[in-house]
Design a protein around this motif. Sequence first.
Motif, short mmCIF file in Angstrom:
data_model
loop_
_atom_site.label_atom_id
_atom_site.label_comp_id
_atom_site.label_asym_id
_atom_site.label_seq_id
_atom_site.Cartn_x
_atom_site.Cartn_y
_atom_site.Cartn_z
N ALA A 133 0.93 -1.22 -0.09
CA ALA A 133 -0.03 0.00 -0.08
C ALA A 133 0.87 1.16 0.07
O ALA A 133 0.36 2.40 -0.71
CB ALA A 133 -0.73 -0.10 1.17
N GLU A 134 2.02 1.22 0.67
CA GLU A 134 2.78 2.36 0.78
C GLU A 134 3.22 3.02 -0.60
O GLU A 134 3.42 4.04 -0.94
CB GLU A 134 4.13 2.24 1.52
N TYR A 135 3.33 2.05 -1.74
CA TYR A 135 3.53 2.38 -3.04
C TYR A 135 2.68 2.55 -3.75
O TYR A 135 2.58 3.23 -4.92
CB TYR A 135 4.63 1.41 -3.49
N LEU A 136 1.36 2.24 -3.39
CA LEU A 136 0.18 2.45 -4.36
C LEU A 136 -0.63 3.82 -3.71
O LEU A 136 -1.88 3.88 -4.07
CB LEU A 136 -0.61 1.25 -4.11
N VAL A 137 -0.14 4.40 -3.09
CA VAL A 137 -0.60 5.78 -2.56
C VAL A 137 0.08 7.07 -3.37
O VAL A 137 1.55 6.96 -3.54
CB VAL A 137 -0.41 5.84 -1.13
N ARG A 143 3.90 14.06 -10.90
CA ARG A 143 2.64 14.40 -11.06
C ARG A 143 1.93 13.24 -12.22
O ARG A 143 0.98 12.56 -11.83
CB ARG A 143 2.22 15.67 -11.79
N LEU A 144 2.51 13.12 -13.07
CA LEU A 144 2.13 12.02 -13.99
C LEU A 144 1.92 10.53 -13.20
O LEU A 144 1.04 9.85 -13.41
CB LEU A 144 3.12 11.99 -15.19
N LEU A 145 2.90 10.35 -12.56
CA LEU A 145 2.92 8.86 -11.93
C LEU A 145 1.76 8.81 -10.94
O LEU A 145 1.20 7.79 -10.83
CB LEU A 145 4.46 8.70 -11.18
N ASP A 146 1.90 9.92 -10.23
CA ASP A 146 0.76 10.04 -9.07
C ASP A 146 -0.73 9.89 -9.82
O ASP A 146 -1.52 9.24 -8.94
CB ASP A 146 1.04 11.44 -8.49
N GLN A 147 -0.93 10.58 -10.93
CA GLN A 147 -2.07 10.63 -11.58
C GLN A 147 -2.31 9.15 -11.91
O GLN A 147 -3.34 8.53 -11.92
CB GLN A 147 -2.28 11.50 -12.55
N CYS A 148 -1.34 8.41 -12.60
CA CYS A 148 -1.41 6.85 -12.87
C CYS A 148 -1.59 6.10 -11.91
O CYS A 148 -2.68 5.15 -11.87
CB CYS A 148 -0.11 6.71 -13.53
#
Length: 183
Positions: A133-137, A143-148
């Motif tokens: 979960a720590e990597y899937l937050v 920005r692009l990775l966070d949106q992905c």
Amino acid sequence: MPILELFSLALSGALLAVAGGRLMFHRRLVKINQLLEKGEAREFIQATTEELDKQKNPGLKALLLMNLSAGFVFLGDFNVALNTLRQVDPHQFNQWSEKHRRRLKALYYNNLLNALLYNQRWDEAVALWSEKAEYLVPKTGYRLLDQCIEGSAATYHYFCGDAQHAYGILERLTQMHDMPSIY
């Protein structure tokens, strides 16, 4: 933007950030990734495989395997994409700085989650979500990775039966003015 494009574009950005000191590799990678952006998935897979065969650095090999899996997702060969991702050892990312390592692991677990969902491996997807979960937050600072990652979270929630939560995430993402697009 469809998840596949986020899948490959987030990877492209992460690869370019990490490979910055390797100019020739960087240039080849840009050319390779342009193939997928143009929809030439088979050529992309061939070029990525050739680059993978040349590469000696285990960390870059892990990145190229993640890249290769995006080509298989593009073709709809989700099982091969999943098997390709399973060849990746995320410990190979430890050679980079903490910032890059965190982003690469987030990208890896994001792509693995999507591949599990595409293959209808629900139990494995739930286990991955719980364990990593720590990597899937979405807090990578990219920005692009966070949106992905947020898009993947919506997909995950949808397949787990929480459509309302999924739609809320997707609604927020579609209203963002800075959503990336390759069109």
